[in-house]
Design a protein around this motif. Structure first.
Motif, short mmCIF file in Angstrom:
data_model
loop_
_atom_site.label_atom_id
_atom_site.label_comp_id
_atom_site.label_asym_id
_atom_site.label_seq_id
_atom_site.Cartn_x
_atom_site.Cartn_y
_atom_site.Cartn_z
N ASN A 301 0.81 -1.22 0.00
CA ASN A 301 0.00 0.00 0.00
C ASN A 301 0.85 1.27 0.00
O ASN A 301 0.29 2.38 -0.01
N ASN A 302 2.17 1.12 0.00
CA ASN A 302 3.06 2.26 0.15
C ASN A 302 3.48 2.80 -1.22
O ASN A 302 4.54 2.42 -1.75
N ALA A 303 2.66 3.70 -1.79
CA ALA A 303 2.97 4.26 -3.10
C ALA A 303 4.25 5.10 -3.10
O ALA A 303 5.04 5.02 -4.05
N PRO A 304 4.52 5.94 -2.06
CA PRO A 304 5.78 6.70 -2.05
C PRO A 304 7.02 5.81 -2.09
O PRO A 304 7.99 6.11 -2.79
N MET A 305 6.99 4.71 -1.36
CA MET A 305 8.15 3.80 -1.37
C MET A 305 8.29 3.14 -2.74
O MET A 305 9.41 2.95 -3.23
N LEU A 306 7.17 2.78 -3.33
CA LEU A 306 7.23 2.20 -4.68
C LEU A 306 7.83 3.20 -5.65
O LEU A 306 8.68 2.84 -6.48
#
Length: 354
Positions: A301-306
């Protein structure tokens, strides 16, 4: 079509009744019969299952191999004619019924539960994961676990081609397109990545089950609408050349249903094509990705990390190439269909008990 059929065609005449387009190559002992596809299960029961039954009565096969649980009633009736039934369990439907946007009526659930129990007593079960052994504990016949790894003979021609440079700054996903499978996370990450790499694109191969209204509400989607390319369902032979040329393959499945305990086929396909993978931070996935050192496992769910991982792979091309090579090496040495196909062959041709 690219795994089971070549193995079974060595010693048997194979007839495939499927809904997809006919593959480009078929063994001489294989016949492909294309069925019409209906989204609603009711239409399939009324219009398609009778067609399948007619073909079964016409050909009278020794073995019937089904992949869809909806075919269990028909398959169990076939045992009257002495036909041995292979029940290939591709997903834990009990845990995933509530995720389905259609065909999840309580009547369908009840019917599945009943026929699934009957199948345990009368069918030969094939599992793609060890996790199914706990769910299917009381079986009449010994089950066989056959991992759905990619076939080297099929993927190698695509990985051996020179990559198309026009896709070098892009990312790819293949499979059913839903938010449970990370569609929202991938689109949000692409929108964040746009500030650094404004031309990066996301290639999505598979059937979209997320409604358009829900798709438009994904954060950042209006900003990258022209950079998200939906191809729809298509034959792997057309999708794999694009994926093999991309910077990385994505598989951000959420912790719902049985996803955390089941290998996503796409993970191994990306590795076989020689590109890095960015996948969910599940223990099962980490056991593959971290051991092979072929990419990253992150919270799905972590779009910034992706977005950060995508940016790193675009900026550090030497590391991306190394990840791809290491993943490909793991496929060649361990995670390949060639290491699994003997199990299928033995089940079909060296089985003596009726």
């Amino acid at each position: 079509m690219y795994k089971y059929v070549p193995v079974l065609s060595q010693q048997a005449t194979v007839r495939c009744l499927l809904t997809g387009p006919e593959p480009a190559f078929l063994p001489a002992t294989c016949t492909y019969i294309r069925l019409r596809r209906f989204a609603w299960l009711g239409w399939r029961l009324l219009l398609i299952h009778p067609v399948i039954a007619w073909h079964i009565l016409r050909f009278r096969p020794q073995i019937l191999h089904i992949f869809m649980p909806e075919l269990l009633p028909l398959a169990l009736c076939c045992r009257i004619f002495g036909i041995r039934v292979m029940y290939d369990v591709q997903e834990n439907l009990r845990l995933k019924f509530h995720l389905k946007p259609r065909n999840n009526h309580w009547l369908f659930r009840k019917a599945f539960a009943g026929f699934d129990l009957i199948a345990r007593r009368h069918c030969h079960c094939i599992f793609t994961e060890d996790s199914y052994l706990a769910e299917y504990s009381s079986l009449r016949h010994p089950p066989v676990v056959i991992y759905n790894y990619p076939a080297l003979s099929y993927t190698q021609p695509f990985s051996a081609r020179p990559p198309d440079p026009s896709y070098a700054g892009d990312f790819a996903y293949i499979g059913l397109l839903s938010q449970e499978r990370g569609l929202d996370t991938m689109i949000e990450a692409l929108a964040l990545l746009k500030s650094c790499f404004p031309t990066a694109r996301l290639h999505l191969f598979g059937r979209l089950v997320t409604p358009q209204t829900q798709l438009e509400r994904i954060k950042g989607y209006p900003d990258v609408i022209d950079q998200v390319i939906f191809y729809g369902p298509m034959d792997h032979a057309r999708a794999l050349p694009v994926i093999a040329s991309c910077c990385a393959g994505l598989a951000l499945l959420k912790p719902v249903g049985d996803y955390a305990h089941s290998y996503p086929c796409k993970l191994f396909e990306y590795m076989a094509l020689g590109i890095p993978v960015i996948t969910s931070d599940f223990a099962l996935y980490r056991s593959v990705v971290e051991t092979a050192d072929c990419g990253y496992c992150i919270p799905p769910n972590n779009a910034p990390m992706l977005a950060e991982r995508m940016q790193y792979l675009l900026e550090q091309r030497s590391d991306a190439i190394l990840f791809g090579k290491q993943g490909q090496k793991a496929i060649q040495e361990q995670y390949n269909w060639e290491s699994e196909q003997e199990k299928l062959f033995q089940l079909y041709f060296n089985y003596t008990k009726p």
